[in-house]
Each structure stands twice: as structure tokens, then as C-alpha cells.
Design a protein around this motif. Structure first.
Motif, mmCIF file in Angstrom:
data_model
loop_
_atom_site.group_PDB
_atom_site.id
_atom_site.type_symbol
_atom_site.label_atom_id
_atom_site.label_comp_id
_atom_site.label_asym_id
_atom_site.label_seq_id
_atom_site.Cartn_x
_atom_site.Cartn_y
_atom_site.Cartn_z
ATOM 1 N N ARG A 189 -1.455 -9.361 0.812
ATOM 2 C CA ARG A 189 -2.288 -9.579 -0.378
ATOM 3 C C ARG A 189 -3.729 -9.124 -0.138
ATOM 4 N NH1 ARG A 189 0.592 -12.365 -3.813
ATOM 5 N NH2 ARG A 189 1.814 -13.502 -2.283
ATOM 6 N N GLU A 190 -4.257 -9.534 1.038
ATOM 7 C CA GLU A 190 -5.630 -9.154 1.371
ATOM 8 C C GLU A 190 -5.736 -7.629 1.508
ATOM 9 O OE1 GLU A 190 -9.086 -10.092 4.699
ATOM 10 O OE2 GLU A 190 -7.103 -10.998 4.978
ATOM 11 N N ALA A 191 -4.653 -7.021 2.031
ATOM 12 C CA ALA A 191 -4.641 -5.559 2.207
ATOM 13 C C ALA A 191 -4.834 -4.848 0.870
ATOM 14 C CB ALA A 191 -3.321 -5.128 2.832
ATOM 15 N N ILE A 192 -4.146 -5.340 -0.161
ATOM 16 C CA ILE A 192 -4.239 -4.685 -1.470
ATOM 17 C C ILE A 192 -5.662 -4.828 -2.031
ATOM 18 C CG2 ILE A 192 -3.369 -4.768 -3.856
ATOM 19 C CD1 ILE A 192 -0.670 -5.665 -2.449
ATOM 20 N N ALA A 205 -10.277 -4.745 8.092
ATOM 21 C CA ALA A 205 -9.052 -5.305 8.657
ATOM 22 C C ALA A 205 -8.604 -6.447 7.753
ATOM 23 C CB ALA A 205 -9.303 -5.792 10.074
ATOM 24 N N ALA A 206 -7.311 -6.494 7.481
ATOM 25 C CA ALA A 206 -6.770 -7.550 6.610
ATOM 26 C C ALA A 206 -5.692 -8.305 7.367
ATOM 27 C CB ALA A 206 -6.184 -6.914 5.353
ATOM 28 N N ILE A 216 -6.860 -1.662 8.808
ATOM 29 C CA ILE A 216 -5.813 -2.252 9.657
ATOM 30 C C ILE A 216 -5.276 -3.518 8.986
ATOM 31 C CG2 ILE A 216 -5.386 -3.361 11.904
ATOM 32 C CD1 ILE A 216 -7.698 -1.608 13.009
ATOM 33 N N VAL A 217 -3.943 -3.641 8.929
ATOM 34 C CA VAL A 217 -3.340 -4.834 8.320
ATOM 35 C C VAL A 217 -2.332 -5.440 9.289
ATOM 36 C CG1 VAL A 217 -2.158 -5.744 6.291
ATOM 37 C CG2 VAL A 217 -3.489 -3.628 6.092
ATOM 38 N N LYS A 225 -10.915 -1.937 -2.811
ATOM 39 C CA LYS A 225 -12.378 -1.932 -2.680
ATOM 40 C C LYS A 225 -12.854 -0.795 -1.767
ATOM 41 C CE LYS A 225 -13.612 -6.230 -2.216
ATOM 42 N NZ LYS A 225 -13.892 -7.367 -1.338
ATOM 43 N N LEU A 226 -12.151 -0.626 -0.643
ATOM 44 C CA LEU A 226 -12.655 0.297 0.395
ATOM 45 C C LEU A 226 -12.096 1.720 0.285
ATOM 46 C CD1 LEU A 226 -12.212 -2.188 3.393
ATOM 47 C CD2 LEU A 226 -14.373 -1.599 2.286
ATOM 48 N N THR A 227 -11.044 1.885 -0.515
ATOM 49 C CA THR A 227 -10.329 3.170 -0.646
ATOM 50 C C THR A 227 -10.186 3.924 0.696
ATOM 51 O OG1 THR A 227 -12.325 4.347 -1.301
ATOM 52 C CG2 THR A 227 -10.900 3.562 -3.080
ATOM 53 N N PRO A 228 -9.458 3.309 1.632
ATOM 54 C CA PRO A 228 -9.246 3.977 2.926
ATOM 55 C C PRO A 228 -8.353 5.202 2.764
ATOM 56 C CG PRO A 228 -7.827 2.065 2.742
ATOM 57 C CD PRO A 228 -8.682 2.063 1.507
#
Ligand SMILES: Nc1ncnc2c1ncn2[C@@H]1O[C@H](COP(=O)(O)OP(=O)(O)OP(=O)(O)O)[C@@H](O)[C@H]1O
Ligand SMILES: [Mg+2]
Length: 422
Positions: A40-43, A35-36, A9-10, A48-51
Motif C-alpha cells: 500500500r505504501e509502495a503505491i 523505501a516503503a 525499494i519495497v 508521489k516520487l514517480t521512480p
């Protein structure tokens, strides 16, 4: 659980993030993996998490959802973005879809809308991955999608698909644009769309393109000379829908300057650097159109359930026969196949003496909505039947091997095409 859909979630508002996480917490097949609070945090988190799915807010302070989606499409292409926005305007939708978002939700949305969008996008992505994985090799149809900078020099020439119709207004441009987008985005084909409706080309309108000095007209001096068509790449526009586009001249009188030889050289040059060249042809059966149809591997011949269209198709099929086109080269595409105009598909087939190879449903809503917004419907309404029909057609075209010497005789091929249809 193995088959859970992993969602990131962003959103910059903490309450929204919590609310979405709570809503999704009720679903047994969906897992919120993170959740980001910013693009920037989303990327970073997505890498890292490969959702499987990223729920992305469009308006965020540091990097907006559209820029973040563009970067995600390039850096974590397996993560499908569902864009969320309070604005439902066409421009937002257009920019989101062109950035690579798979779905667009207008806030406030219901929990049902949210979960069904996530499930649809997830299922579609999985189907797409498996389709790309089973593409046959050869003719540039590798398992890995081609990138802009792929070098095809020395490789096999790409496939040329001419979208033709001996009557105007049957949907050639609509099909050519969406077919090109489907082949590029779903089948990993490096695709160039050529607007060979030289007089009144509409491709620019459908793709919201209006550049200065970037059209076939600018190539003419080089096409008329005898040497290599070296600067063709300068005039091909990279469109954010994932395709490359060569537009028709900006004014109708320039069309006359394009000779059959020039058209041929242009397409031959493009097929050296693309897997697929889709050509939106004129309906008039002149020398230039003929030159394009001659060199095409496949001629998608469009017809509609109208008596004039059917009559013209019959005449065209006779000409194609005289020209010695292989029966598999000419594929009949019936557009708006379900419109009830008093003529049935069986009547058409009886009248022209062969079966229709592909059908596309009528969907004025998706098609006109897309047209008015300058986004191909294949991107803005991927779930619609009309998009699925176009994808099926694109897969058939891309999957068919070009005819080579030593293949079954013309009669045998004709027989095959009569019975192995759809
Ligand atoms: N499957 C479809 N369902 C509903 N409307 C459609 C469909 N295909 C095309 N149309 C509509 O039909 C009209 C003609 O389509 P389009 O411009 O693609 O045809 P064309 O053959 O390229 O025409 P032209 O002769 O002007 O080049 C457009 O208004 C388009 O939106
Ligand atoms: Mg057209």
C-alpha cells in the motif's frame, strides 16, 4: 545527475531495505529515492516520487507484491517493477510477469545481478517509451497505448495478421502468441489473438487458459445467422499478458462446423474493436484457412530450415501468386534461423526464388521454459534474442501501412521487397 535511475525499494523487513539501499548507494548512476514497508505504501510513494524502477518484495503482510504490481501497472505505468522473491517457482514467476513485473530476482542475489537487472529494465523501458512515441498515426496506431475500454466504433478497422505455415510444427503458435503480446505490451496495440487452429488449438496451453464455454464454438450459432455478431466480446478472454484471446473449440470434431463464411465474419467483427487481430492458422490449406488468408492484410508465412518446409513454401508462394496476393502481403519468416541443419538461408532463398523477410533465432531454452510455465517468453525472457526478433517483427508488421489503391504496381512492390529486407 540528469540520467540517474530513480529506484524505490519495497520490502517489509527494515534490514533488507537498508541493505539494498546500501548496495545501491555505491552506484553512481542509481539513486534510491524512497523505501516503503508495504504494498500500500509502495503505491502511495510511487505516485508521489514517480521512480523509474521499483524493487518489490513478493511476500508482504498487507498487500503482497503481486497485487501491488498489478495496481502500479495501472496507476503508475512508468514505474517498472523488479520482483524479488525467495521462491523461484514457476508459479511465482508466472504470476509476477502477468501482473506486469519486468524482471524477477531470486533471493539471495548478488549485487551485480541486482544492478544489472535495474539497468536493463530501465534501458528497456526507455526504449519502449520512445518506440511508442514514434509510432505512425493511422490504422489505430496512435502514440498512446490503447486501453481495454477504448471504443473503436466508427474508427478504421484494425489490421489482420495471419500466422501461417504450409507445414505443421514450424512455430506458428509460438510466434502468434508472442507477437500478439509484443504488439500489445510494447507497441500499445489493442490486440486480439484468434486460435484458428480449429482442430487442435494450442493457444490455450501457451497462455495457461482453460475456461469453460468461452471459445469460437460458443459463437457458432451467431456466426451462422445473418445478423450482427453482437456477443463476440462475451467469448473473448482478457488475458493478463495484455492481450485478448478467442480460443479454438474444445474438441476437434467441432472444427468441421466452422465454415469459411463464419471464420470471415468472426475476424471482421474482431477487427472493428481491435487495432490488431493476430490469427494462428492451421497448416492445412483448406477453404477456411484460405478465407482467413484472403482477408488478412499480412500473411506471416513461417518456414524452417528443413527440406519439406522449403518445398511446401515454394508451392504456397505459387498459390499466393495465382490468388493475386500482393508481394508485400506475404512475408516470409524463417524460424530457428540459426539451427545448423546443413541448409543455409542463402540456399533456401535460392530455392524459393525470393528473400526471407524476417528471421527468428532458435532458443529452445526460453521457448520451452515459457511453454511449460504458461507464460509467453516475451514476458518471462524479454532480454533474449528470440524476444527481440519477435519485437522487430511486430514493429515491422504494425508500422507497415495497408496496401491502398494507387500504390506502386505489383512488380514494383515485388522489386522493393526483394531488396529492402531486414
Ligand atoms: N524459435 C524457436 N526456438 C526453439 N524452439 C522453438 C522455436 N519456435 C518454436 N519452437 C518449438 O517448436 C515446437 C513447435 O512450435 P509450435 O507449436 O509453435 O508450432 P506450430 O507450427 O504451431 O505447430 P502445430 O502444427 O502443432 O500447430 C514447440 O515445441 C516450440 O516450443
Ligand atoms: Mg500450432
Amino acid at each position: 545527475m540528469a540520467d540517474q535511475i530513480r529506484v524505490l525499494i519495497v520490502d517489509d523487513i527494515p534490514e533488507t531495505r537498508d541493505h539494498l539501499a546500501k548496495l545501491l548507494g555505491f552506484e553512481t548512476d542509481i539513486e534510491v529515492v524512497g523505501a516503503a514497508a508495504s504494498g500500500r505504501e509502495a503505491i502511495e510513494l510511487a505516485a508521489k516520487l514517480t521512480p523509474d524502477v521499483v524493487l518489490m518484495d513478493i511476500n508482504m503482510p498487507d498487500m503482497d507484491g503481486i497485487s501491488a504490481t498489478e495496481r502500479l501497472s495501472a496507476e503508475v505505468p512508468t514505474a517498472a517493477v523488479v520482483m524479488m522473491s525467495v521462491q523461484g517457482e514457476a508459479d511465482y514467476l508466472r504470476r509476477s510477469m502477468l501482473a506486469g513485473a519486468r524482471e524477477f530476482l531470486v533471493k539471495p542475489f548478488s549485487s551485480d545481478e541486482l544492478t544489472s537487472s535495474i539497468r536493463q529494465v530501465y534501458t528497456r523501458e526507455r526504449e519502449k517509451q520512445s518506440r511508442i512515441a514514434v509510432q505512425p498515426s493511422g490504422n489505430g496506431t496512435g502514440a498512446t497505448p490503447r486501453r481495454e475500454d477504448d471504443d473503436r466504433e466508427g474508427g478504421e478497422p484494425g489490421r489482420v495478421v495471419a500466422v501461417f505455415g504450409p507445414k505443421g510444427g514450424v512455430g506458428r503458435t509460438t510466434l502468434a502468441v508472442n507477437l500478439a503480446v509484443a504488439a500489445a505490451t510494447e507497441l500499445g496495440q489493442r490486440t486480439c489473438l484468434v486460435d484458428a487452429s480449429f482442430q487442435f488449438g494450442d493457444v490455450g496451453v501457451l497462455l495457461n487458459l482453460n475456461p469453460k464455454n468461452k471459445s469460437i464454438a460458443d459463437l457458432l450459432p451467431e456466426l451462422e445467422g445473418g445478423g450482427e455478431v453482437e456477443s463476440i466480446d462475451t467469448f473473448v478472454i482478457s488475458h493478463s499478458a495484455g492481450i485478448r484471446v478467442l480460443l479454438a473449440p474444445p474438441s476437434p470434431e467441432m472444427a468441421e462446423l466452422i465454415t469459411p463464411a463464419s471464420a470471415k465474419r468472426m475476424i471482421e467483427a474482431l477487427r472493428m474493436t481491435h487495432d490488431l487481430v493476430v490469427v494462428d492458422c492451421m497448416s492445412s490449406f483448406n477453404d477456411t484457412t484460405l478465407a482467413i488468408l484472403d482477408l488478412a492484410d499480412t500473411v506471416l508465412t513461417m518456414l524452417s530450415l528443413e527440406i519439406t518446409s522449403i518445398k511446401n513454401i515454394r508451392l504456397f508462394l505459387e498459390v499466393a501468386d495465382q490468388l493475386g496476393y500482393d508481394a508485400d502481403k506475404v512475408r516470409l519468416v524463417l524460424n530457428r534461423a540459426d539451427s545448423s541443419l546443413g541448409i543455409r538461408v542463402a540456399d533456401v532463398e535460392h530455392s524459393i526464388g525470393r528473400r526471407v523477410d524476417h528471421t527468428i533465432v532458435s532458443d529452445g531454452r526460453s521457448v520451452v521454459y515459457a511453454l511449460n510455465r504458461g507464460v509467453p517468453f516475451f514476458l518471462s525472457n524479454r532480454e533474449a534474442q528470440v524476444s527481440q526478433d519477435v519485437l522487430r517483427l511486430a514493429s515491422a508488421v504494425v508500422g507497415t501501412k495497408p496496401a491502398v489503391a494507387g500504390e506502386p504496381s505489383r512488380k514494383a512492390a515485388q522489386k522493393k521487397s526483394l531488396f529492402a529486407w531486414r
